[in-house]
Design an enzyme around this catalytic site. Structure first.
Site, PDB file in Angstrom:
ATOM      1  N   ILE A  15       0.826  -1.201   0.000  1.00  0.00           N
ATOM      2  CA  ILE A  15       0.000   0.000   0.000  1.00  0.00           C
ATOM      3  C   ILE A  15       0.864   1.256   0.000  1.00  0.00           C
ATOM      4  O   ILE A  15       0.586   2.219  -0.717  1.00  0.00           O
ATOM      5  CB  ILE A  15      -0.942  -0.016   1.216  1.00  0.00           C
ATOM      6  N   ARG A  35      12.257   0.491   6.924  1.00  0.00           N
ATOM      7  CA  ARG A  35      13.535  -0.038   7.393  1.00  0.00           C
ATOM      8  C   ARG A  35      14.461  -0.413   6.233  1.00  0.00           C
ATOM      9  O   ARG A  35      15.680  -0.362   6.374  1.00  0.00           O
ATOM     10  CB  ARG A  35      13.297  -1.247   8.294  1.00  0.00           C
ATOM     11  N   ASP A  60      12.092   3.240  16.938  1.00  0.00           N
ATOM     12  CA  ASP A  60      13.088   4.027  17.673  1.00  0.00           C
ATOM     13  C   ASP A  60      12.433   5.336  18.118  1.00  0.00           C
ATOM     14  O   ASP A  60      11.889   6.066  17.280  1.00  0.00           O
ATOM     15  CB  ASP A  60      14.277   4.314  16.755  1.00  0.00           C
ATOM     16  N   ASN A  85       1.540   4.597   7.088  1.00  0.00           N
ATOM     17  CA  ASN A  85       1.227   3.274   6.548  1.00  0.00           C
ATOM     18  C   ASN A  85       2.008   2.147   7.209  1.00  0.00           C
ATOM     19  O   ASN A  85       1.567   0.996   7.180  1.00  0.00           O
ATOM     20  CB  ASN A  85       1.499   3.256   5.040  1.00  0.00           C
ATOM     21  N   TYR A 150      -2.851  -7.160  17.567  1.00  0.00           N
ATOM     22  CA  TYR A 150      -2.989  -6.370  16.339  1.00  0.00           C
ATOM     23  C   TYR A 150      -4.280  -5.560  16.363  1.00  0.00           C
ATOM     24  O   TYR A 150      -4.291  -4.356  16.068  1.00  0.00           O
ATOM     25  CB  TYR A 150      -2.969  -7.317  15.135  1.00  0.00           C
ATOM     26  N   LYS A 154      -4.827  -1.411  16.309  1.00  0.00           N
ATOM     27  CA  LYS A 154      -5.543  -0.716  15.246  1.00  0.00           C
ATOM     28  C   LYS A 154      -6.768   0.032  15.780  1.00  0.00           C
ATOM     29  O   LYS A 154      -7.114   1.108  15.285  1.00  0.00           O
ATOM     30  CB  LYS A 154      -5.941  -1.699  14.140  1.00  0.00           C
ATOM     31  N   VAL A 183      -5.715  -7.184   1.722  1.00  0.00           N
ATOM     32  CA  VAL A 183      -5.171  -6.548   0.521  1.00  0.00           C
ATOM     33  C   VAL A 183      -4.094  -7.457  -0.067  1.00  0.00           C
ATOM     34  O   VAL A 183      -3.394  -8.166   0.661  1.00  0.00           O
ATOM     35  CB  VAL A 183      -4.595  -5.163   0.855  1.00  0.00           C
ATOM     36  N   THR A 185      -0.993  -7.898  -0.709  1.00  0.00           N
ATOM     37  CA  THR A 185       0.300  -7.338  -0.346  1.00  0.00           C
ATOM     38  C   THR A 185       1.184  -8.422   0.257  1.00  0.00           C
ATOM     39  O   THR A 185       0.721  -9.508   0.604  1.00  0.00           O
ATOM     40  CB  THR A 185       0.132  -6.228   0.713  1.00  0.00           C
TER      41      THR A 185
END
Length: 252
Positions: A15, A35, A60, A85, A150, A154, A183, A185
């Site tokens: 996304i 990252r 961090d 995102n 999770y 959210k 999605v 992904t």
């Protein structure tokens, strides 16, 4: 819309990459963070407009200031469009969800967006224009088994969006969340692999199971999520919303 200074987190793929492509195609300057510097550099090379690669680990505590300060220094002004995102998932029965699992979900999916939002908002308010779009999940609206950490993260992200939106509603700044279903992904591919490994079903069968959970009978395309993100960027009247992009799974 005039060209804006944008920052997309988790921009290397999925996304985030789709959103970055769309913003760049519209003429905006797009800073990319995640990252993986290699993924970001590969994406930057494909963007048609100005881009900036700023690799960072957003868990961090100093990363939000480091990334946004770099954008301000390079482009001479505040971040005007912030797309939150970056995120990850984990799956385990509640009784086997460890403190480490819980902390990791909250840190990446909720605390990191909070820090970025806290850092970016003053610049947006000062110039009386800004757009913030957080990529949440339908897990921000409803609970499923085995994803308690999770889901909690959210739900928290959507709460953060709603409160921030109310706080800056008179300042020319909008804050919204986009809530996708499953999605197509790499994150969903990881979910498919986990289902296959734990149930003995093939990956094709596991993928079909996820697709059929959505009334439209298929996975969502990242571009379809990007469509809604861009709608939030363009609109000054949509704020404080959690917009579902889930093929009709959660009706709200």
């Amino acid at each position: 819309m005039p060209a804006r200074r944008c920052l997309v987190t988790g921009a290397g793929r999925g996304i985030g990459a789709a959103v970055a492509q769309r913003l760049s195609a519209e003429g905006h300057s797009v800073a990319l963070t995640a990252r993986s510097g290699e993924e970001l550099s590969a994406l930057a090379a494909r963007l048609p407009g100005p881009s900036l690669v700023v690799p960072a680990d957003l868990t961090d505590p100093t990363a939000a200031d480091t990334v946004i300060s770099r954008v301000e220094a390079e482009w001479g002004g505040p971040v005007e469009v912030l797309v939150l995102n970056a995120g990850a998932g984990t799956s385990a029965p509640l009784a086997r969800t460890t403190d480490e699992d819980w902390a990791r979900m909250l840190e990446l999916n909720l605390t990191a967006p909070f820090r970025l939002l806290r850092r970016a908002l003053p610049g947006m308010v000062e110039q009386r224009w800004g757009r913030v779009v957080a990529v949440a999940s339908i897990a921000a609206k409803a609970g499923d088994p085995y994803v308690s950490a999770y889901t909690a993260s959210k739900h928290g992200l959507l709460g953060l969006v709603r409160s921030a939106a109310a706080e800056v509603a008179t300042k020319g700044v909008t804050v919204n969340a986009v809530c996708p279903g499953f999605v197509d992904t790499p994150m969903t591919a990881d979910t498919v692999a986990t289902i296959s490994a734990t149930t003995g079903r093939t990956e094709a069968e596991a993928r079909d199971t996820l697709a059929r959970r959505q009334p439209i009978g298929r996975l969502i395309d990242p571009e379809e999520v990007a469509d809604v993100v861009l709608m939030c960027v363009h609109s000054s009247a949509i704020t404080g919303q959690g917009l579902n992009v889930d093929g009709g799974t959660v009706q709200s």
